[in-house]
Write an enzyme that holds these catalytic residues in place. Structure first.
Site, PDB file in Angstrom:
ATOM      1  N   THR A 105       0.845  -1.201   0.000  1.00 11.50           N
ATOM      2  CA  THR A 105       0.000   0.000   0.000  1.00 11.50           C
ATOM      3  C   THR A 105       0.880   1.250   0.000  1.00 11.50           C
ATOM      4  O   THR A 105       1.960   1.237   0.585  1.00 11.50           O
ATOM      5  CB  THR A 105      -0.878  -0.013   1.269  1.00 11.50           C
ATOM      6  OG1 THR A 105      -1.685  -1.187   1.236  1.00 11.50           O
ATOM      7  CG2 THR A 105      -1.784   1.212   1.344  1.00 11.50           C
TER       8      THR A 105
ATOM      9  N   ASP B  45       8.521   3.641   4.940  1.00 12.66           N
ATOM     10  CA  ASP B  45       8.786   5.030   5.320  1.00 12.66           C
ATOM     11  C   ASP B  45      10.244   5.232   5.706  1.00 12.66           C
ATOM     12  O   ASP B  45      10.779   6.320   5.542  1.00 12.66           O
ATOM     13  CB  ASP B  45       7.853   5.429   6.467  1.00 12.66           C
ATOM     14  CG  ASP B  45       6.404   5.328   6.027  1.00 12.66           C
ATOM     15  OD1 ASP B  45       6.029   6.004   5.066  1.00 12.66           O
ATOM     16  OD2 ASP B  45       5.651   4.520   6.623  1.00 12.66           O
TER      17      ASP B  45
ATOM     18  N   GLY C  25       0.772   5.121   5.522  1.00 10.48           N
ATOM     19  CA  GLY C  25      -0.539   5.049   4.877  1.00 10.48           C
ATOM     20  C   GLY C  25      -1.579   4.329   5.728  1.00 10.48           C
ATOM     21  O   GLY C  25      -2.665   3.989   5.226  1.00 10.48           O
TER      22      GLY C  25
ATOM     23  N   GLU D 179      -0.341  -5.066   6.392  1.00  7.46           N
ATOM     24  CA  GLU D 179       0.979  -5.224   5.753  1.00  7.46           C
ATOM     25  C   GLU D 179       1.814  -6.235   6.536  1.00  7.46           C
ATOM     26  O   GLU D 179       2.494  -7.075   5.955  1.00  7.46           O
ATOM     27  CB  GLU D 179       1.693  -3.870   5.696  1.00  7.46           C
ATOM     28  CG  GLU D 179       1.048  -2.913   4.700  1.00  7.46           C
ATOM     29  CD  GLU D 179       1.568  -1.489   4.775  1.00  7.46           C
ATOM     30  OE1 GLU D 179       2.243  -1.130   5.759  1.00  7.46           O
ATOM     31  OE2 GLU D 179       1.300  -0.731   3.837  1.00  7.46           O
TER      32      GLU D 179
HETATM   33  C1  5RP Z   1       1.537   2.294   4.102  1.00  7.27           C
HETATM   34  C2  5RP Z   1       3.002   2.108   4.087  1.00  7.27           C
HETATM   35  C3  5RP Z   1       3.748   2.591   2.896  1.00  7.27           C
HETATM   36  O1  5RP Z   1       4.468   1.538   2.353  1.00  7.27           O
HETATM   37  C4  5RP Z   1       4.686   3.688   3.320  1.00  7.27           C
HETATM   38  O2  5RP Z   1       3.952   4.699   3.985  1.00  7.27           O
HETATM   39  C5  5RP Z   1       5.421   4.286   2.111  1.00  7.27           C
HETATM   40  O3  5RP Z   1       4.517   4.975   1.313  1.00  7.27           O
HETATM   41  P1  5RP Z   1       4.959   5.687  -0.020  1.00  7.27           P
HETATM   42  O4  5RP Z   1       5.349   4.634  -0.987  1.00  7.27           O
HETATM   43  O5  5RP Z   1       3.711   6.452  -0.437  1.00  7.27           O
HETATM   44  O6  5RP Z   1       6.096   6.617   0.301  1.00  7.27           O
HETATM   45  O7  5RP Z   1       3.603   1.580   4.988  1.00  7.27           O
HETATM   46  O8  5RP Z   1       0.980   1.933   5.331  1.00  7.27           O
END
Ligand code: 5RP
Length: 226
Positions: free
Chosen positions: A32, A88, A101, A107
């Protein structure tokens, strides 16, 4: 290169990385976020080479379905050949912070099932020590204040992510100013607090490989390599 171009590059690299592992009965685990969304688009281009996918969020499931990829309930699947998702933050051990997210719990579940966890990220996510990014913690709503008080006792500064309800009906506390020198210990300790569903540290089950987008191209990093 812009951050979006780096994300696109790792999304394409991830498809090339998994392609030789796929066979017609394979189910792919899909993450995600914005990087995972680019990966899903690339996956759509080879949808005839595998059977379907398990998604870590309702949003990713919808995107997969829109592309004509069959989405399976995890309970009906025996094996996930791979799981591909963003992060992140990643340290050199490929221990991660995830959950920006708000999809961290699903996840983590899909990660646990997958034979191989492939993390895809642009170089802004690469850190020596985890903790600059506020650590997401998914919490049962009635336990929010209690869990926040416990996180303060552990040295963090939890902030309620206003207006966000997870796919599981829970809330998120983002923990700022948190030193995480020993991610496995911190992951375990936070998960012991009653009311915590899980936290966004992926250290007990880190990624197996990180495809990191940089100005020099996509680097394939394995735990402890650098
Ligand atoms: C969602 C996540 C995402 O993998 C993480 O936030 C990275 O997001 P992005 O690819 O938009 O930088 O852990 O829960």
């Amino acid at each position: 290169m812009t951050q979006d171009q780096l994300k696109q590059a790792v999304a394409e690299a991830a498809v090339e990385y998994i392609r030789p592992k796929l066979y017609r009965d394979s189910i792919v685990g899909v993450g995600t976020g914005s990087t995972a969304a680019l990966f899903i688009d690339e996956l759509g281009k080879i949808k005839d080479e595998f059977k379907g996918a398990v998604a870590s969020s309702d949003a990713s499931a919808r995107q997969l379905e829109d592309l004509g990829i069959e989405v399976y309930d995890l309970n009906s699947v025996n094996e996930l050949i791979v799981y591909v998702d963003g992060a992140d933050e990643s340290n050199p051990q490929l221990e991660l912070i995830k959950g920006g997210g708000a999809a961290l719990t699903r996840e983590k579940i899909v990660t646990a099932v997958a034979k191989e966890f492939i993390c895809i990220a642009d170089e802004s996510k690469w850190v020596r020590v985890l903790g600059d990014f506020p650590l997401p913690v998914e919490v049962i709503p009635m336990a929010r204040s209690y869990v926040a008080r416990q996180l303060v006792k552990m040295g963090g500064r939890p902030i309620y992510r206003e207006g966000v309800v997870t796919d599981n009906g829970n809330v998120i506390l983002d923990v700022y100013d948190f030193d995480i020198p020993e991610p496995r210990k911190t992951e375990t300790a936070i998960n012991q607090i009653p009311g915590v569903v899980t936290n966004g540290l992926f250290a007990l089950r880190p990624a197996d490989v990180l495809l990191l987008g940089s100005a020099d191209g996509v680097k394939e990093i394995h735990p402890g390599m650098t």
